[in-house]
Design an enzyme around this catalytic site. Sequence first.
Site, PDB file in Angstrom:
ATOM      1  N   LYS A 117      16.273   0.994   8.565  1.00  0.00           N
ATOM      2  CA  LYS A 117      15.886   2.328   8.092  1.00  0.00           C
ATOM      3  C   LYS A 117      16.538   3.420   8.928  1.00  0.00           C
ATOM      4  CE  LYS A 117      11.671   1.508   5.517  1.00  0.00           C
ATOM      5  NZ  LYS A 117      10.247   1.781   5.367  1.00  0.00           N
ATOM      6  N   LYS A 199      17.673  -8.202  -0.642  1.00  0.00           N
ATOM      7  CA  LYS A 199      16.329  -8.190  -1.247  1.00  0.00           C
ATOM      8  C   LYS A 199      16.220  -7.091  -2.304  1.00  0.00           C
ATOM      9  CE  LYS A 199      13.275  -5.345   1.271  1.00  0.00           C
ATOM     10  NZ  LYS A 199      12.153  -4.929   2.030  1.00  0.00           N
ATOM     11  N   LYS A 202      13.159  -0.825  -3.718  1.00  0.00           N
ATOM     12  CA  LYS A 202      13.018   0.446  -4.433  1.00  0.00           C
ATOM     13  C   LYS A 202      14.175   1.378  -4.123  1.00  0.00           C
ATOM     14  CE  LYS A 202       8.024   0.573  -3.951  1.00  0.00           C
ATOM     15  NZ  LYS A 202       6.925   0.976  -3.102  1.00  0.00           N
TER      16      LYS A 202
HETATM   17  P1  TYM Z   1       6.086  -2.440   1.218  1.00  0.00           P
HETATM   18  O1  TYM Z   1       5.353  -1.251   0.681  1.00  0.00           O
HETATM   19  O2  TYM Z   1       7.532  -2.278   1.529  1.00  0.00           O
HETATM   20  O3  TYM Z   1       5.938  -3.668   0.241  1.00  0.00           O
HETATM   21  C1  TYM Z   1       4.676  -4.117  -0.231  1.00  0.00           C
HETATM   22  C2  TYM Z   1       4.649  -5.617  -0.304  1.00  0.00           C
HETATM   23  O4  TYM Z   1       5.717  -6.091  -1.143  1.00  0.00           O
HETATM   24  C3  TYM Z   1       6.457  -7.103  -0.471  1.00  0.00           C
HETATM   25  N1  TYM Z   1       7.859  -7.039  -0.939  1.00  0.00           N
HETATM   26  C4  TYM Z   1       8.534  -8.077  -1.455  1.00  0.00           C
HETATM   27  N2  TYM Z   1       8.177  -9.357  -1.669  1.00  0.00           N
HETATM   28  C5  TYM Z   1       9.087 -10.162  -2.234  1.00  0.00           C
HETATM   29  N3  TYM Z   1      10.350  -9.763  -2.580  1.00  0.00           N
HETATM   30  C6  TYM Z   1      10.747  -8.495  -2.379  1.00  0.00           C
HETATM   31  N4  TYM Z   1      11.964  -8.110  -2.749  1.00  0.00           N
HETATM   32  C7  TYM Z   1       9.819  -7.582  -1.786  1.00  0.00           C
HETATM   33  N5  TYM Z   1       9.875  -6.261  -1.457  1.00  0.00           N
HETATM   34  C8  TYM Z   1       8.670  -5.958  -0.934  1.00  0.00           C
HETATM   35  C9  TYM Z   1       6.335  -6.762   0.993  1.00  0.00           C
HETATM   36  O5  TYM Z   1       6.576  -7.893   1.809  1.00  0.00           O
HETATM   37  C10 TYM Z   1       4.901  -6.278   1.071  1.00  0.00           C
HETATM   38  O6  TYM Z   1       4.018  -7.367   1.204  1.00  0.00           O
HETATM   39  N6  TYM Z   1       4.740  -2.450   5.997  1.00  0.00           N
HETATM   40  C11 TYM Z   1       4.307  -2.802   4.676  1.00  0.00           C
HETATM   41  C12 TYM Z   1       3.028  -2.142   4.248  1.00  0.00           C
HETATM   42  C13 TYM Z   1       1.895  -2.324   5.195  1.00  0.00           C
HETATM   43  C14 TYM Z   1       1.147  -3.513   5.367  1.00  0.00           C
HETATM   44  C15 TYM Z   1       0.166  -3.207   6.343  1.00  0.00           C
HETATM   45  C16 TYM Z   1       1.225  -4.776   4.795  1.00  0.00           C
HETATM   46  C17 TYM Z   1       1.383  -1.386   6.022  1.00  0.00           C
HETATM   47  N7  TYM Z   1       0.347  -1.907   6.717  1.00  0.00           N
HETATM   48  C18 TYM Z   1      -0.750  -4.167   6.784  1.00  0.00           C
HETATM   49  C19 TYM Z   1       0.297  -5.731   5.224  1.00  0.00           C
HETATM   50  C20 TYM Z   1      -0.650  -5.427   6.197  1.00  0.00           C
HETATM   51  C21 TYM Z   1       5.388  -2.395   3.702  1.00  0.00           C
HETATM   52  O7  TYM Z   1       6.185  -1.530   3.960  1.00  0.00           O
HETATM   53  O8  TYM Z   1       5.307  -2.989   2.503  1.00  0.00           O
END
Ligand code: TYM
Length: 335
Positions: A117, A199, A202
């Site tokens: 990032k 991967k 978005k």
């Molecule tokens: P975020 O918002 O980027 O994504 C949400 C969830 O989607 C999963 N994910 C994917 N899984 C499979 N293939 C993909 N291409 C893919 N892209 C995203 C992510 O692994 C995630 O589970 N840091 C986290 C949010 C967060 C969080 C937490 C998660 C904040 N606090 C505490 C768990 C526990 C995030 O940015 O997810």
Amino acid sequence: MSETENKKIIFSGIQPTGTFTLGNYIGAVSHWGKLQEDYNCIYSIVDMHAITVRQEPAKLRQNTLEAYALILACGVDPEKSIAFIQSHVKTHAELNWILACSTQFGELSRMTQFKDKSAKHPDDVNAGLFTYPVLMAADILAYKTDLVPVGADQKQHLELARNIAQRFNSKYGELFTVPEPYIPKTGAKVMSLQDPTKKMSKSDENPNACIYILDEPDVIMRKFKRAVTDSEACVRYAEGKDGINNLMSIYSVVTGKDYAEIEREFDGKGYGDFKAAVGEAVSDHLKPVRENFARYMADKAYLKECYTKGAEMALRISQKTISKAYRKVGFVDRT
Ligand code: TYM
């Protein structure tokens, strides 16, 4: 969710940075509803995490409401789970500070998401982006979480949360539960349809690379038809066939068929047929999500009632952890 029931605790979160991708759905959110029967589940729309990259305020507000409606549309039941908006529960920020003082600069510097990032936004490498994983650890540890259902890309952050919990516990005495990741066997990393070595994300600039779960059926079909594959023209799961492997894992998740069944189904057929079948299966699978989402968005008062109640419950639980953490580090009791 009953606070007294003796079930394991699940916590997960998602950033409100636009409509969820098929990756978000398959890797994480589609599992959230299914876990509600067997676990005490707590789910959050993590708006505080979202502002680590620049957001347009009005858009963030709208995206946050939509993300909340979307998790309900994907199966989170606010009567069974605690579902809330992160910034409504002040204990996350409070615990973030306590945990930051048990986190090393070096370990944060090694986080690949930070490196990615900050390379993407070189003009805004802010301290929040750097300490992002500490806030994530606070989200998880505040609820004595046992399991965290996430996609594979969050594994490194989760490892850090475990290290922070263990370090705090050994410095100050047992308080935090050391959480385990809960990563699905298939679909933990859904790849871009245009570059299947990357991967699905978005932030991909190529609109054909990513399926959004609210995409209309014709858009979904078109994107799958354009998906990058290989020149072998044989539907089989094998090393070096990243595009086909990705489509097979998506198809497997939405149809429940295993790879051997899928290979048999498309034996002698070309990629055109296979891509059309994947597109159709995904579009059918997401139909109820699109319909439920529209229904929830049409009832803002209900959404508000749910996230207000969710925040109250989340605060009550996490407040207990915070009080104990404050005592352990040596802060004077407020009352
Ligand atoms: P975020 O918002 O980027 O994504 C949400 C969830 O989607 C999963 N994910 C994917 N899984 C499979 N293939 C993909 N291409 C893919 N892209 C995203 C992510 O692994 C995630 O589970 N840091 C986290 C949010 C967060 C969080 C937490 C998660 C904040 N606090 C505490 C768990 C526990 C995030 O940015 O997810």
